[in-house]
Write a protein that holds these residues in place. Structure first.
Motif, PDB file in Angstrom:
ATOM      1  N   ALA A   1      12.795   0.985   1.972  1.00  0.00           N
ATOM      2  CA  ALA A   1      13.814   1.944   1.914  1.00  0.00           C
ATOM      3  C   ALA A   1      13.094   3.049   1.578  1.00  0.00           C
ATOM      4  O   ALA A   1      13.498   4.241   1.440  1.00  0.00           O
ATOM      5  CB  ALA A   1      14.821   1.742   0.834  1.00  0.00           C
ATOM      6  N   LEU A   2      11.665   3.242   1.839  1.00  0.00           N
ATOM      7  CA  LEU A   2      10.799   4.481   1.582  1.00  0.00           C
ATOM      8  C   LEU A   2      11.219   5.539   2.783  1.00  0.00           C
ATOM      9  O   LEU A   2      11.564   4.990   3.907  1.00  0.00           O
ATOM     10  CB  LEU A   2       9.196   3.861   2.090  1.00  0.00           C
ATOM     11  CG  LEU A   2       8.590   3.507   0.959  1.00  0.00           C
ATOM     12  CD1 LEU A   2       7.172   2.795   1.453  1.00  0.00           C
ATOM     13  CD2 LEU A   2       8.395   4.245  -0.155  1.00  0.00           C
ATOM     14  N   PRO A   3      11.136   6.764   2.481  1.00  0.00           N
ATOM     15  CA  PRO A   3      11.427   7.804   3.401  1.00  0.00           C
ATOM     16  C   PRO A   3      10.440   7.709   4.424  1.00  0.00           C
ATOM     17  O   PRO A   3       8.994   7.538   4.260  1.00  0.00           O
ATOM     18  CB  PRO A   3      11.258   8.955   2.577  1.00  0.00           C
ATOM     19  CG  PRO A   3      11.033   8.633   1.051  1.00  0.00           C
ATOM     20  CD  PRO A   3      10.865   7.325   1.008  1.00  0.00           C
ATOM     21  N   PRO A   4      10.826   8.289   5.704  1.00  0.00           N
ATOM     22  CA  PRO A   4       9.619   8.201   6.899  1.00  0.00           C
ATOM     23  C   PRO A   4       8.720   8.899   6.551  1.00  0.00           C
ATOM     24  O   PRO A   4       7.498   9.040   7.112  1.00  0.00           O
ATOM     25  CB  PRO A   4      10.531   8.458   8.024  1.00  0.00           C
ATOM     26  CG  PRO A   4      11.819   9.063   7.310  1.00  0.00           C
ATOM     27  CD  PRO A   4      11.810   8.463   6.207  1.00  0.00           C
ATOM     28  N   ASP A   5       8.942  10.323   5.932  1.00  0.00           N
ATOM     29  CA  ASP A   5       7.894  11.460   5.778  1.00  0.00           C
ATOM     30  C   ASP A   5       6.729  11.156   4.893  1.00  0.00           C
ATOM     31  O   ASP A   5       7.096  10.503   3.699  1.00  0.00           O
ATOM     32  CB  ASP A   5       8.677  12.610   5.254  1.00  0.00           C
ATOM     33  CG  ASP A   5       7.983  13.681   4.873  1.00  0.00           C
ATOM     34  OD1 ASP A   5       8.070  14.463   3.996  1.00  0.00           O
ATOM     35  OD2 ASP A   5       7.145  14.027   5.888  1.00  0.00           O
ATOM     36  N   ALA A   6       5.505  11.312   5.183  1.00  0.00           N
ATOM     37  CA  ALA A   6       4.368  10.839   4.559  1.00  0.00           C
ATOM     38  C   ALA A   6       4.263  11.641   3.089  1.00  0.00           C
ATOM     39  O   ALA A   6       3.744  11.239   2.321  1.00  0.00           O
ATOM     40  CB  ALA A   6       2.998  11.065   5.280  1.00  0.00           C
ATOM     41  N   ASP A   7       4.653  12.921   3.174  1.00  0.00           N
ATOM     42  CA  ASP A   7       4.722  13.720   1.983  1.00  0.00           C
ATOM     43  C   ASP A   7       5.565  13.003   0.945  1.00  0.00           C
ATOM     44  O   ASP A   7       5.223  12.862  -0.274  1.00  0.00           O
ATOM     45  CB  ASP A   7       4.917  15.150   2.048  1.00  0.00           C
ATOM     46  CG  ASP A   7       4.067  15.819   2.772  1.00  0.00           C
ATOM     47  OD1 ASP A   7       2.995  15.474   2.947  1.00  0.00           O
ATOM     48  OD2 ASP A   7       4.459  17.080   3.313  1.00  0.00           O
ATOM     49  N   ARG A   8       6.837  12.576   1.248  1.00  0.00           N
ATOM     50  CA  ARG A   8       7.850  11.803   0.718  1.00  0.00           C
ATOM     51  C   ARG A   8       7.285  10.640  -0.110  1.00  0.00           C
ATOM     52  O   ARG A   8       7.360  10.042  -1.151  1.00  0.00           O
ATOM     53  CB  ARG A   8       9.150  11.824   1.127  1.00  0.00           C
ATOM     54  CG  ARG A   8       9.974  13.061   1.211  1.00  0.00           C
ATOM     55  CD  ARG A   8      11.203  12.833   2.004  1.00  0.00           C
ATOM     56  NE  ARG A   8      11.850  13.933   2.374  1.00  0.00           N
ATOM     57  CZ  ARG A   8      13.113  14.244   1.844  1.00  0.00           C
ATOM     58  NH1 ARG A   8      13.669  13.671   1.158  1.00  0.00           N
ATOM     59  NH2 ARG A   8      13.424  15.781   2.454  1.00  0.00           N
ATOM     60  N   ARG A   9       6.406   9.646   0.992  1.00  0.00           N
ATOM     61  CA  ARG A   9       5.913   8.751   0.436  1.00  0.00           C
ATOM     62  C   ARG A   9       4.832   8.769  -0.687  1.00  0.00           C
ATOM     63  O   ARG A   9       4.772   7.973  -1.694  1.00  0.00           O
ATOM     64  CB  ARG A   9       5.261   8.053   1.792  1.00  0.00           C
ATOM     65  CG  ARG A   9       6.134   7.366   2.711  1.00  0.00           C
ATOM     66  CD  ARG A   9       5.353   6.597   3.493  1.00  0.00           C
ATOM     67  NE  ARG A   9       6.198   6.045   4.718  1.00  0.00           N
ATOM     68  CZ  ARG A   9       5.860   6.078   6.106  1.00  0.00           C
ATOM     69  NH1 ARG A   9       4.455   6.179   6.272  1.00  0.00           N
ATOM     70  NH2 ARG A   9       6.699   5.739   6.859  1.00  0.00           N
TER      71      ARG A   9
END
Length: 183
Positions: A11-19
């Motif tokens: 369920a990780l957010p697709p955005d690298a910063d959010r990851r």
């Protein structure tokens, strides 16, 4: 900004910063301890930690979910740390200092338990610095409480090989601590 930590890494957010923020929320303390396991010098340790964070942030745009986020983070961190050790080995030798114990001995009576814990931790790190890269990686992941399966995924070993290494390394490190072996 705080991100809700989901136990389901799919369920990780697709955005690298959010990851990246999620990874730091999940494993920030482990990354600090990993850096301490690879670098004795506090200034160099801070540089290593910054490099780990930079490479982790850069790498997450390529994270495709074929492994867990935890495995990805550890793999990136250990690769950066191994490169750091390799570069350090090519530099002129610097003596290993044991965490400025002289500064703390004045307050032994007031902080005896804390001091003993710090001495033990310093001795453990000094022994970990003597291990080869794979053995150090396995032991650091073991000390973080990671399973043999996760450690195997990060290190490229089989879970059985990880368990065997852990058993052998625990015996070896225990014996070295018992004998008072220092760096």
């Amino acid at each position: 900004m705080s991100i809700a930590v989901s136990p389901d890494e799919s369920a990780l957010p697709p955005d690298a910063d959010r990851r990246y923020l999620l990874a730091v929320d999940l494993l920030g303390g482990a990354l600090n301890r990993l850096a301490a396991g690879y670098e004795a010098n506090p200034a160099e340790r801070e540089d290593l930690l910054q490099e780990i964070h930079l490479q982790l942030w850069r790498s997450l745009s390529g994270f495709d979910g074929r492994c867990s986020l935890r495995s990805w983070v550890y793999r990136v961190a250990h690769n950066v740390a191994a490169d750091h050790v390799g570069r350090a080995m090519r530099r002129p030798t610097v003596s290993l200092e044991l965490a400025d114990l002289d500064d703390t001995t004045a307050s032994v009576h007031a902080h005896e338990e804390d001091l003993l814990d710090r001495i033990t931790l310093t001795q453990l790190y000094a022994l970990l610095y003597r291990l080869g890269p794979i053995d150090r990686q396995v032991m650091l992941l073991y000390l973080e409480g990671e399973s043999a399966a996760v450690t195997a995924e990060v290190c490229g070993l089989s879970p059985g090989a990880v368990a065997t290494r852990i058993h052998r390394l625990k015996a070896m490190l225990g014996q070295m601590l018992k004998e008072g072996v220092t760096p």
